[in-house]
Scaffold this motif. Structure first.
Motif, short mmCIF file in Angstrom:
data_model
loop_
_atom_site.label_atom_id
_atom_site.label_comp_id
_atom_site.label_asym_id
_atom_site.label_seq_id
_atom_site.Cartn_x
_atom_site.Cartn_y
_atom_site.Cartn_z
N THR A 4 40.82 39.19 40.75
CA THR A 4 40.73 37.82 40.21
C THR A 4 40.73 37.88 38.71
N ASP A 5 41.37 36.92 38.16
CA ASP A 5 41.41 36.83 36.71
C ASP A 5 40.04 36.36 36.21
N TRP A 6 39.49 37.00 35.20
CA TRP A 6 38.16 36.64 34.71
C TRP A 6 38.14 35.24 34.11
N LYS A 7 39.25 34.78 33.58
CA LYS A 7 39.30 33.43 33.00
C LYS A 7 39.21 32.36 34.08
N SER A 8 39.87 32.60 35.20
CA SER A 8 39.80 31.62 36.28
C SER A 8 38.41 31.61 36.92
N ALA A 9 37.79 32.78 37.01
CA ALA A 9 36.43 32.86 37.55
C ALA A 9 35.45 32.13 36.64
N LEU A 10 35.60 32.31 35.35
CA LEU A 10 34.73 31.63 34.39
C LEU A 10 34.95 30.13 34.44
#
Length: 142
Positions: A4-10
């Motif tokens: 998972t992309d960390w930006k989408s998780a954030l």
């Protein structure tokens, strides 16, 4: 394993944090209101301490005239040489204090005021005030 992309998780976490449920919003507002009411109360070490708001407290302080312990005295100091008679010990609300003060001033024919739970009558009227208060039903007056 899925990456998972960390930006989408954030972004997903931010969306959850920014849209709280309605019960959370109402509890936050009530907590803020409670804090404002308690301004001036810093901390209590008593584990059984319960904050009582002055406005919400019942006014059980109103005593009947027979239960009042009024003390009549005289004071000269700090009043520019003028003599005043003080009536202390009144327990009740400000409206009742003002009404009693008004009656005493009228019957003595002098000026005066009611401040901070005590009645201030201009001049030396101790004997007259004790007599008047006893007639009004304040039997524990001295």
């Amino acid at each position: 394993m899925k990456k998972t992309d960390w930006k989408s998780a954030l972004g997903a976490l931010t969306d959850l944090a920014s849209s709280p449920s309605t019960s959370d919003v109402s509890s936050e507002k009530s907590e803020t209101v409670q804090r404002r009411k308690r301004e001036g109360v810093v901390y209590s070490t008593n584990p059984d301490f319960v904050y009582v708001d002055e406005n919400s407290a019942e006014q059980s302080d109103n005593l009947s005239p027979r239960q009042q312990r009024l003390r009549v005295g005289i004071e000269r100091a700090g009043r520019g040489g003028k003599t005043v008679t003080l009536v202390r010990g009144f327990v009740g609300d400000d409206e009742q204090l003002q009404q009693l003060c008004r009656q005493l001033k009228q019957r003595c024919g002098v000026g005066g005021t009611a401040k901070e739970g005590e009645i201030i009558i201009q001049g030396d009227h101790r004997a007259r005030l004790v007599e008047l208060l006893c007639q009004m039903g304040y039997t524990q007056t001295k």
